[in-house]
Write a protein that holds these residues in place. Sequence first.
Motif, PDB file in Angstrom:
ATOM      1  N   PHE A  46      31.786 -32.828 -94.286  1.00 31.27           N
ATOM      2  CA  PHE A  46      32.536 -33.854 -93.560  1.00 31.27           C
ATOM      3  C   PHE A  46      31.795 -35.178 -93.762  1.00 31.27           C
ATOM      4  CE2 PHE A  46      33.624 -30.174 -90.566  1.00 31.27           C
ATOM      5  CZ  PHE A  46      34.805 -29.899 -91.240  1.00 31.27           C
ATOM      6  N   VAL A  47      32.021 -35.825 -94.876  1.00 37.97           N
ATOM      7  CA  VAL A  47      31.185 -36.945 -95.310  1.00 37.97           C
ATOM      8  C   VAL A  47      31.312 -38.174 -94.415  1.00 37.97           C
ATOM      9  CG1 VAL A  47      31.142 -36.189 -97.707  1.00 37.97           C
ATOM     10  CG2 VAL A  47      33.008 -37.662 -96.930  1.00 37.97           C
ATOM     11  N   SER A  48      32.388 -38.284 -93.636  1.00 38.78           N
ATOM     12  CA  SER A  48      32.591 -39.462 -92.783  1.00 38.78           C
ATOM     13  C   SER A  48      32.332 -39.180 -91.309  1.00 38.78           C
ATOM     14  CB  SER A  48      34.023 -39.993 -92.951  1.00 38.78           C
ATOM     15  OG  SER A  48      34.296 -40.341 -94.287  1.00 38.78           O
ATOM     16  N   GLU A  73      31.153 -38.973 -87.669  1.00 41.74           N
ATOM     17  CA  GLU A  73      30.296 -39.817 -86.841  1.00 41.74           C
ATOM     18  C   GLU A  73      30.067 -39.245 -85.450  1.00 41.74           C
ATOM     19  OE1 GLU A  73      32.011 -43.691 -86.676  1.00 41.74           O
ATOM     20  OE2 GLU A  73      31.897 -44.037 -88.849  1.00 41.74           O
ATOM     21  N   LYS A  74      31.068 -38.552 -84.903  1.00 35.71           N
ATOM     22  CA  LYS A  74      30.957 -38.014 -83.550  1.00 35.71           C
ATOM     23  C   LYS A  74      31.257 -36.521 -83.558  1.00 35.71           C
ATOM     24  CE  LYS A  74      32.858 -40.130 -80.162  1.00 35.71           C
ATOM     25  NZ  LYS A  74      33.896 -40.778 -79.317  1.00 35.71           N
ATOM     26  N   LEU A  75      30.429 -35.765 -82.826  1.00 38.40           N
ATOM     27  CA  LEU A  75      30.575 -34.316 -82.772  1.00 38.40           C
ATOM     28  C   LEU A  75      30.355 -33.856 -81.337  1.00 38.40           C
ATOM     29  CD1 LEU A  75      30.913 -31.632 -84.322  1.00 38.40           C
ATOM     30  CD2 LEU A  75      28.444 -31.643 -84.678  1.00 38.40           C
ATOM     31  N   ALA A  76      31.329 -33.133 -80.773  1.00 42.06           N
ATOM     32  CA  ALA A  76      31.234 -32.634 -79.397  1.00 42.06           C
ATOM     33  C   ALA A  76      31.048 -31.121 -79.438  1.00 42.06           C
ATOM     34  CB  ALA A  76      32.492 -32.998 -78.605  1.00 42.06           C
ATOM     35  N   LEU A  77      29.928 -30.640 -78.847  1.00 39.57           N
ATOM     36  CA  LEU A  77      29.576 -29.222 -78.939  1.00 39.57           C
ATOM     37  C   LEU A  77      29.330 -28.562 -77.582  1.00 39.57           C
ATOM     38  CD1 LEU A  77      26.987 -29.382 -81.874  1.00 39.57           C
ATOM     39  CD2 LEU A  77      29.386 -28.704 -82.023  1.00 39.57           C
ATOM     40  N   LYS A 123      18.552 -25.433 -85.924  1.00 37.94           N
ATOM     41  CA  LYS A 123      18.563 -25.809 -87.329  1.00 37.94           C
ATOM     42  C   LYS A 123      19.688 -26.805 -87.622  1.00 37.94           C
ATOM     43  CE  LYS A 123      17.903 -22.446 -90.145  1.00 37.94           C
ATOM     44  NZ  LYS A 123      18.141 -21.235 -90.979  1.00 37.94           N
ATOM     45  N   ALA A 124      20.863 -26.544 -87.028  1.00 37.62           N
ATOM     46  CA  ALA A 124      22.022 -27.407 -87.289  1.00 37.62           C
ATOM     47  C   ALA A 124      21.804 -28.816 -86.751  1.00 37.62           C
ATOM     48  CB  ALA A 124      23.274 -26.790 -86.682  1.00 37.62           C
ATOM     49  N   LEU A 125      21.291 -28.929 -85.522  1.00 41.12           N
ATOM     50  CA  LEU A 125      21.141 -30.251 -84.917  1.00 41.12           C
ATOM     51  C   LEU A 125      20.115 -31.104 -85.650  1.00 41.12           C
ATOM     52  CD1 LEU A 125      21.382 -29.573 -81.073  1.00 41.12           C
ATOM     53  CD2 LEU A 125      23.122 -30.391 -82.639  1.00 41.12           C
ATOM     54  N   LYS A 126      19.094 -30.475 -86.209  1.00 43.40           N
ATOM     55  CA  LYS A 126      18.127 -31.242 -86.988  1.00 43.40           C
ATOM     56  C   LYS A 126      18.813 -31.935 -88.156  1.00 43.40           C
ATOM     57  CE  LYS A 126      13.614 -29.118 -86.250  1.00 43.40           C
ATOM     58  NZ  LYS A 126      12.511 -28.357 -86.903  1.00 43.40           N
ATOM     59  N   LYS A 146      21.819 -36.928 -90.621  1.00 43.89           N
ATOM     60  CA  LYS A 146      23.015 -37.563 -91.178  1.00 43.89           C
ATOM     61  C   LYS A 146      23.603 -38.604 -90.223  1.00 43.89           C
ATOM     62  CE  LYS A 146      24.156 -33.581 -94.019  1.00 43.89           C
ATOM     63  NZ  LYS A 146      23.872 -34.303 -95.267  1.00 43.89           N
ATOM     64  N   PHE A 147      22.856 -38.920 -89.148  1.00 45.49           N
ATOM     65  CA  PHE A 147      23.251 -39.960 -88.178  1.00 45.49           C
ATOM     66  C   PHE A 147      24.591 -39.637 -87.514  1.00 45.49           C
ATOM     67  CE2 PHE A 147      20.651 -42.004 -91.470  1.00 45.49           C
ATOM     68  CZ  PHE A 147      19.594 -42.461 -90.691  1.00 45.49           C
ATOM     69  N   ILE A 148      24.833 -38.362 -87.266  1.00 44.12           N
ATOM     70  CA  ILE A 148      26.011 -37.935 -86.511  1.00 44.12           C
ATOM     71  C   ILE A 148      25.648 -37.918 -85.033  1.00 44.12           C
ATOM     72  CG2 ILE A 148      27.670 -36.065 -86.125  1.00 44.12           C
ATOM     73  CD1 ILE A 148      27.168 -35.211 -89.031  1.00 44.12           C
ATOM     74  N   THR A 149      26.469 -38.568 -84.199  1.00 46.58           N
ATOM     75  CA  THR A 149      26.186 -38.683 -82.765  1.00 46.58           C
ATOM     76  C   THR A 149      26.790 -37.517 -82.003  1.00 46.58           C
ATOM     77  OG1 THR A 149      26.188 -41.099 -82.929  1.00 46.58           O
ATOM     78  CG2 THR A 149      26.450 -40.141 -80.730  1.00 46.58           C
TER      79      THR A 149
END
Length: 464
Positions: free
Chosen positions: A267-269, A271-275, A287-290, A295-298
């Motif tokens: 997902f190259v663009s 910016e925001k991820l809700a988990l 591992k994933a959050l690191k 990749k500067f995903i918030t």
Amino acid sequence: MQPSVRSWYSSTKIRTKMLFQLLLLLSFSIWRLQSTTAEVLSSPPPPLMCKNNVKSPICTLQDVLFVDFHVPRLPSLAGKHTLQIRSGNITRFSNDFSTALGDDVRKVLLGHLEIRSLWLKPTLRYLSAEGNLIHHVVVDELPDAETGAQYQLEHLNLMNNRLSNIRMLSNLSQLVELNLDGNLIDFVEMATFSSMKNLKKLSLARNRISKISSSSTIELPALESLSLVSNNLTTLAVKDWEMPQLIDLALSQNQLTNLDVENFGHFVSLEKLALAGNSWYCFWLNKALKRIQEKFITLADKDANCPAMPVEDICCSITVFTDDQPSYADLVARIESFAESHNRIRDEVTSRMDRIIGDSESQLDAVDKIVTEKQERWAKIFDSEKARVTEHDIEELGESIVQVEGKIKQWQRLGENNAKNAQDLTKLLYLTMELKNKLATDLKSIQNLQDEMKHYEISFNSNL
């Protein structure tokens, strides 16, 4: 005939005559009522009037009724591009009703009208029917589809209805925005959206979705926002989702333990991820959050309270065993993997605590420096006979006091964070020992079972 008998006979005759006349009158009344009802039913309903100015391109209607087979008499909609129906009762938004809209209307806004079935007119570009009872949507195959004819609908809002199946929407190839929040959908085939190359926003929040099927690669080149919040997902395969413009992905409030990707790099663009609000497996999440942060995903949300150690304010569990983890036959490898992850998390927490302690000492040094400087300054003032305290000196002293108080508060917050981290580390150590002991016990049980099976095998072979 005796008088009493004659009297009884006369009165009975009168009563019979009156009853017969009453029956005639009642029959006539029923006939008149039936005739009047038939005339009312056969006559067209009174015409409706737009509430807007005559010259307005928008027509707003109220109290529209369509509960039988008599289509309401709509006003002339020539030159009107928008129809809004605010109130009334339209159980079926049928083909006949849509045809009555004419050729100019491109946007339809339907209020809470108790609509149960909805027929989509091919020429509409915008349709909102939020908060109804829709359980069935009719999307016809266009007769001249081979010549390139297609539905023109770009915006469809069916929030808070009763849809359970959405396969019929696959022909809406021009959709830009699709909102299906708050329905009864329990299964989604991603192929339903495969023809929607212009789709920018897709929201399926607050449904009952337990499975999303992706039998092959799904390409949605324009999609920017996807919400699957508040469903029943336990697994989700996103590896084959080709969404190069996806900016916002919301997966909160499900039952997910991990995903088939670790860094969402395809997902190259993004910016925001809700988990938040899931059942993430700590090893995967850490591992994933690191890699996500690299990749500067918030992270768009966080969990308030976690029963175990959170990772970046997202709850996770270290006791969740998923299919991709070692089986019982490989418990030794599981223990080693667990110990490695534990050491890594412990080192991170210890490093964080060291930084906080260092910051605390720096804050204390800064406070000491300010106090020392002011003490020297005021000592000179009081030692000098000619010195005089000015308003500037008083203001400077006040600012110094405020600055010192701020530094003290910062130091207090750092101390609180330090205590919390120490508590988290202690909790982690207890959980580590608990799980490690459980795994060791299971390993011993399996070893005993293997020895017993081997004993029976030897005994069985010796008796042959």
